[in-house]
Design a protein around this motif. Structure first.
Motif, PDB file in Angstrom:
ATOM      1  N   GLY A  34     -44.480 206.494  61.291  1.00  0.00           N
ATOM      2  CA  GLY A  34     -44.179 207.594  60.398  1.00  0.00           C
ATOM      3  C   GLY A  34     -43.032 208.466  60.856  1.00  0.00           C
ATOM      4  N   TRP A  35     -43.015 208.824  62.175  1.00  0.00           N
ATOM      5  CA  TRP A  35     -41.934 209.677  62.667  1.00  0.00           C
ATOM      6  C   TRP A  35     -41.732 209.492  64.165  1.00  0.00           C
ATOM      7  CZ3 TRP A  35     -43.901 213.817  65.763  1.00  0.00           C
ATOM      8  CH2 TRP A  35     -45.251 214.117  65.576  1.00  0.00           C
ATOM      9  N   LEU A  36     -40.575 209.933  64.611  1.00  0.00           N
ATOM     10  CA  LEU A  36     -40.148 209.741  65.995  1.00  0.00           C
ATOM     11  C   LEU A  36     -40.866 210.732  66.912  1.00  0.00           C
ATOM     12  CD1 LEU A  36     -38.050 208.293  67.875  1.00  0.00           C
ATOM     13  CD2 LEU A  36     -36.520 210.223  67.411  1.00  0.00           C
ATOM     14  N   ARG A  37     -41.489 210.207  67.966  1.00  0.00           N
ATOM     15  CA  ARG A  37     -42.214 211.062  68.914  1.00  0.00           C
ATOM     16  C   ARG A  37     -41.570 211.131  70.283  1.00  0.00           C
ATOM     17  NH1 ARG A  37     -43.426 214.407  71.340  1.00  0.00           N
ATOM     18  NH2 ARG A  37     -45.363 215.590  71.600  1.00  0.00           N
ATOM     19  N   ALA A  38     -40.811 210.102  70.677  1.00  0.00           N
ATOM     20  CA  ALA A  38     -40.149 210.112  71.978  1.00  0.00           C
ATOM     21  C   ALA A  38     -38.961 209.170  71.934  1.00  0.00           C
ATOM     22  CB  ALA A  38     -41.116 209.684  73.090  1.00  0.00           C
ATOM     23  N   ALA A  39     -37.973 209.417  72.796  1.00  0.00           N
ATOM     24  CA  ALA A  39     -36.783 208.569  72.828  1.00  0.00           C
ATOM     25  C   ALA A  39     -36.173 208.595  74.219  1.00  0.00           C
ATOM     26  CB  ALA A  39     -35.756 209.021  71.795  1.00  0.00           C
ATOM     27  N   THR A  40     -35.499 207.521  74.578  1.00  0.00           N
ATOM     28  CA  THR A  40     -34.760 207.449  75.835  1.00  0.00           C
ATOM     29  C   THR A  40     -33.286 207.739  75.571  1.00  0.00           C
ATOM     30  OG1 THR A  40     -34.098 205.119  75.692  1.00  0.00           O
ATOM     31  CG2 THR A  40     -36.301 205.595  76.580  1.00  0.00           C
ATOM     32  N   THR A  91     -42.854 205.860  68.160  1.00  0.00           N
ATOM     33  CA  THR A  91     -43.270 206.534  66.932  1.00  0.00           C
ATOM     34  C   THR A  91     -44.739 206.930  67.033  1.00  0.00           C
ATOM     35  OG1 THR A  91     -43.998 204.507  65.819  1.00  0.00           O
ATOM     36  CG2 THR A  91     -41.670 205.112  65.580  1.00  0.00           C
ATOM     37  N   THR A  92     -45.153 207.737  66.099  1.00  0.00           N
ATOM     38  CA  THR A  92     -46.569 207.996  65.898  1.00  0.00           C
ATOM     39  C   THR A  92     -46.896 207.709  64.448  1.00  0.00           C
ATOM     40  OG1 THR A  92     -48.339 209.598  66.306  1.00  0.00           O
ATOM     41  CG2 THR A  92     -46.306 210.450  65.350  1.00  0.00           C
ATOM     42  N   ASP A  93     -48.181 207.436  64.196  1.00  0.00           N
ATOM     43  CA  ASP A  93     -48.655 207.124  62.844  1.00  0.00           C
ATOM     44  C   ASP A  93     -47.998 205.871  62.257  1.00  0.00           C
ATOM     45  OD1 ASP A  93     -50.205 207.479  60.557  1.00  0.00           O
ATOM     46  OD2 ASP A  93     -48.718 208.760  59.592  1.00  0.00           O
ATOM     47  N   PRO A  94     -48.148 204.690  62.910  1.00  0.00           N
ATOM     48  CA  PRO A  94     -48.872 204.415  64.146  1.00  0.00           C
ATOM     49  C   PRO A  94     -47.988 204.560  65.386  1.00  0.00           C
ATOM     50  CG  PRO A  94     -48.182 202.356  63.170  1.00  0.00           C
ATOM     51  CD  PRO A  94     -47.723 203.440  62.231  1.00  0.00           C
ATOM     52  N   ASP A  95     -48.642 204.369  66.557  1.00  0.00           N
ATOM     53  CA  ASP A  95     -47.951 204.473  67.838  1.00  0.00           C
ATOM     54  C   ASP A  95     -47.304 203.124  68.161  1.00  0.00           C
ATOM     55  OD1 ASP A  95     -49.008 207.105  68.197  1.00  0.00           O
ATOM     56  OD2 ASP A  95     -50.901 206.198  68.803  1.00  0.00           O
ATOM     57  N   VAL A  96     -45.977 203.066  68.032  1.00  0.00           N
ATOM     58  CA  VAL A  96     -45.242 201.810  68.182  1.00  0.00           C
ATOM     59  C   VAL A  96     -43.985 202.062  69.003  1.00  0.00           C
ATOM     60  CG1 VAL A  96     -44.009 199.953  66.963  1.00  0.00           C
ATOM     61  CG2 VAL A  96     -46.096 200.920  65.987  1.00  0.00           C
ATOM     62  N   LEU A  97     -43.633 201.099  69.838  1.00  0.00           N
ATOM     63  CA  LEU A  97     -42.419 201.145  70.643  1.00  0.00           C
ATOM     64  C   LEU A  97     -41.332 200.314  69.960  1.00  0.00           C
ATOM     65  CD1 LEU A  97     -41.523 202.294  73.447  1.00  0.00           C
ATOM     66  CD2 LEU A  97     -42.109 200.044  74.389  1.00  0.00           C
ATOM     67  N   PHE A  98     -40.094 200.841  69.948  1.00  0.00           N
ATOM     68  CA  PHE A  98     -39.010 200.112  69.282  1.00  0.00           C
ATOM     69  C   PHE A  98     -37.702 200.264  70.056  1.00  0.00           C
ATOM     70  CE2 PHE A  98     -38.618 204.396  67.603  1.00  0.00           C
ATOM     71  CZ  PHE A  98     -37.248 204.606  67.556  1.00  0.00           C
ATOM     72  N   ALA A  99     -36.743 199.400  69.728  1.00  0.00           N
ATOM     73  CA  ALA A  99     -35.389 199.474  70.275  1.00  0.00           C
ATOM     74  C   ALA A  99     -34.413 199.663  69.124  1.00  0.00           C
ATOM     75  CB  ALA A  99     -35.058 198.189  71.041  1.00  0.00           C
ATOM     76  N   MET A 100     -33.409 200.500  69.325  1.00  0.00           N
ATOM     77  CA  MET A 100     -32.351 200.681  68.339  1.00  0.00           C
ATOM     78  C   MET A 100     -31.033 200.222  68.944  1.00  0.00           C
ATOM     79  SD  MET A 100     -30.865 204.093  66.415  1.00  0.00           S
ATOM     80  CE  MET A 100     -32.405 204.471  65.571  1.00  0.00           C
ATOM     81  N   THR A 110     -45.843 210.551  74.232  1.00  0.00           N
ATOM     82  CA  THR A 110     -44.901 211.622  73.934  1.00  0.00           C
ATOM     83  C   THR A 110     -43.643 211.597  74.788  1.00  0.00           C
ATOM     84  OG1 THR A 110     -45.994 213.100  75.499  1.00  0.00           O
ATOM     85  CG2 THR A 110     -46.801 213.116  73.230  1.00  0.00           C
ATOM     86  N   SER A 111     -43.575 210.711  75.770  1.00  0.00           N
ATOM     87  CA  SER A 111     -42.396 210.650  76.635  1.00  0.00           C
ATOM     88  C   SER A 111     -42.241 209.233  77.164  1.00  0.00           C
ATOM     89  CB  SER A 111     -42.541 211.632  77.807  1.00  0.00           C
ATOM     90  OG  SER A 111     -41.387 211.596  78.633  1.00  0.00           O
ATOM     91  N   ILE A 112     -41.025 208.702  77.075  1.00  0.00           N
ATOM     92  CA  ILE A 112     -40.708 207.393  77.634  1.00  0.00           C
ATOM     93  C   ILE A 112     -39.404 207.525  78.416  1.00  0.00           C
ATOM     94  CG2 ILE A 112     -41.930 206.034  75.907  1.00  0.00           C
ATOM     95  CD1 ILE A 112     -39.358 205.640  74.409  1.00  0.00           C
ATOM     96  N   ALA A 113     -39.265 206.729  79.465  1.00  0.00           N
ATOM     97  CA  ALA A 113     -38.091 206.819  80.329  1.00  0.00           C
ATOM     98  C   ALA A 113     -37.540 205.430  80.593  1.00  0.00           C
ATOM     99  CB  ALA A 113     -38.442 207.501  81.647  1.00  0.00           C
ATOM    100  N   ASP A 122     -26.121 198.867  77.701  1.00  0.00           N
ATOM    101  CA  ASP A 122     -25.534 198.166  76.562  1.00  0.00           C
ATOM    102  C   ASP A 122     -25.518 199.014  75.297  1.00  0.00           C
ATOM    103  OD1 ASP A 122     -28.200 198.249  75.921  1.00  0.00           O
ATOM    104  OD2 ASP A 122     -28.401 196.107  75.476  1.00  0.00           O
ATOM    105  N   GLY A 123     -25.880 200.285  75.411  1.00  0.00           N
ATOM    106  CA  GLY A 123     -25.877 201.181  74.263  1.00  0.00           C
ATOM    107  C   GLY A 123     -27.169 201.225  73.481  1.00  0.00           C
ATOM    108  N   THR A 124     -28.137 200.374  73.837  1.00  0.00           N
ATOM    109  CA  THR A 124     -29.430 200.378  73.146  1.00  0.00           C
ATOM    110  C   THR A 124     -30.259 201.574  73.594  1.00  0.00           C
ATOM    111  OG1 THR A 124     -29.436 197.966  73.020  1.00  0.00           O
ATOM    112  CG2 THR A 124     -31.543 199.074  72.714  1.00  0.00           C
ATOM    113  N   LEU A 125     -30.871 202.265  72.635  1.00  0.00           N
ATOM    114  CA  LEU A 125     -31.822 203.307  72.981  1.00  0.00           C
ATOM    115  C   LEU A 125     -33.203 202.886  72.499  1.00  0.00           C
ATOM    116  CD1 LEU A 125     -32.540 205.170  70.241  1.00  0.00           C
ATOM    117  CD2 LEU A 125     -30.271 206.055  70.706  1.00  0.00           C
ATOM    118  N   TYR A 126     -34.215 203.487  73.079  1.00  0.00           N
ATOM    119  CA  TYR A 126     -35.604 203.093  72.818  1.00  0.00           C
ATOM    120  C   TYR A 126     -36.392 204.316  72.379  1.00  0.00           C
ATOM    121  CZ  TYR A 126     -33.974 198.990  75.249  1.00  0.00           C
ATOM    122  OH  TYR A 126     -33.238 197.881  75.607  1.00  0.00           O
ATOM    123  N   GLY A 127     -37.370 204.065  71.510  1.00  0.00           N
ATOM    124  CA  GLY A 127     -38.140 205.167  70.989  1.00  0.00           C
ATOM    125  C   GLY A 127     -39.589 204.814  70.785  1.00  0.00           C
TER     126      GLY A 127
END
Length: 277
Positions: A136-142, A154-163, A180-183, A147-152
Motif C-alpha cells: 500500500g505505501w512505502l515504510r522504509a528505504a535504503t 512496504t506495509t499493507d502488506p509487508d514486502v521487500l522490493f528493489a527499484m 520500519t528500517s532497512i540498511a 549500481d544505482g538500485t535502491l531498496y524499500g
C-alpha cells in the motif's frame, strides 16, 4: 548531519510560543555543535526525513499532529539557502514515514494504493511514477547501491522490493513482519532488517536478517532477544533504526525494549552492535 524533532504524544498539544511545529537542526560533527534552523513547515510535525547530499537538499514529510497526523505536506529544504524551496500539499499523500531518494536526487513518496509521487530537483516539480509498489505505501528505504538500485519496504502488506535506476520495481519477497528500517551493505549485495518493529520482534527472537539483493534469499545472522534478556534483563520490542557502517563490518541497531517478564516491550532504549561474520 541534519535531523528534526518529533511531536511524540499528541495529548494536550497546542500551537503557540512553545511549539510552532517540529524543528530542524544541523549537527557539525567536527565541532560537536548543534545549530537550530527553525520550523521549516509551520504547524506541522516531521516524522520522516531523507536527503540528497550532492544537491544539498533535505526532503521531508510534514504531517499535521494537531488535527490529522495522516495528512500533511512534502517539502524540500535547501541547506545552502536555509529555506524551503518546494512544498506539495497533495491530499492523496499518505504514510508520512519514508522517502526514497535515487542517485539523481529524485525523491519518491507514497500517495496510496502503491502509487508514488516523484520530486525532480532538476525541474523543482512533482510528477507521478509509472510503476507501483507491491504494498500500500512505502515504510522504509535504503540509499542507492553502487549500481544505482535502491531498496524499500512496504506495509499493507509487508514486502521487500528493489527499484532499478530506470524506476522499474522488482519484488524480493515478503518480510517477516512490520519493518520500519532497512540498511544496505556498501557492496550492494546484501541488506539488513529486523521484523516486528512495533513491539513484537521478541516473539520471533528478534532476528537480524540479511537478504541477498539479487535473489531475495534470507539468512538469520543472529537472534538478539535471548542475549538481551540474559545480559540486560530486557525484552526487545523492535527497531526503527538499522544502519551499516561504511566498512560493511558492523550493523548498528537502535532498539526499543521493556523489562523482561512484563507485558511491555517499550520504555527502554538499547544500542546493539553486531559485528558481521
Amino acid at each position: 548531519m541534519y535531523f528534526s524533532t518529533y511531536w511524540g504524544n499528541r495529548d494536550g498539544l497546542e500551537y503557540g510560543p512553545s511549539y510552532q511545529g517540529d524543528l530542524l537542526f544541523r549537527l557539525d560533527l567536527d565541532r560537536r555543535s548543534i545549530e537550530k534552523l527553525g520550523v521549516p513547515v509551520p504547524e506541522r510535525g516531521i516524522p520522516s526525513l531523507a536527503g540528497w547530499a550532492a544537491g544539498g537538499l533535505i526532503y521531508g514529510e510534514a504531517a499535521d499532529p494537531y488535527s490529522d497526523p495522516d495528512r500533511g505536506a512534502f517539502f524540500v529544504y535547501d541547506v545552502r539557502q536555509q529555506r524551503v524551496i518546494f512544498r506539495d500539499d497533495d491530499p492523496a499523500h499518505m504514510g508520512f514515514r519514508s522517502i526514497a531518494v535515487d542517485a539523481a536526487g529524485r525523491a519518491y513518496y507514497s500517495i496510496g494504493g502503491g502509487a508514488l509521487s516523484v520530486y525532480d530537483p532538476a525541474t523543482n516539480e512533482v510528477h507521478g511514477h509509472p510503476h507501483t509498489l507491491p504494498g500500500g505505501w512505502l515504510r522504509a528505504a535504503t540509499e542507492p547501491g553502487p549500481d544505482g538500485t535502491l531498496y524499500g519496504a512496504t506495509t499493507d502488506p509487508d514486502v521487500l522490493f528493489a527499484m532499478a535506476p530506470s524506476g522499474e520495481i522488482r519484488v524480493l519477497g515478503p518480510l517477516r513482519g512490520y519493518t520500519t528500517s532497512i540498511a544496505l551493505h556498501p557492496s550492494g549485495d546484501r541488506l539488513f532488517y529486523v521484523p516486528g518493529a512495533h513491539g513484537d520482534s521478541w516473539e520471533q527472537g528478534t532476528p537480524l536478517i540479511g537478504v541477498d539483493t539479487s535473489t531475495g534469499e534470507e539468512t538469520i545472522i543472529v537472534e538478539l532477544n535471548d542475549l538481551a534478556e540474559e545480559h540486560l534483563d530486557l525484552r526487545l520490542g523492535g527497531t526503527y533504526n538499522v544502519a551499516v557502517d561504511p566498512t560493511g563490518r558492523v550493523v548498528y541497531l537502535g532498539m526499543n525494549a521493556g523489562v523482561a517478564g512484563t507485558d511491555s516491550s517499550f520504555g527502554e532504549v538499547v544500542l546493539l552492535i553486531v559485528r558481521l561474520p
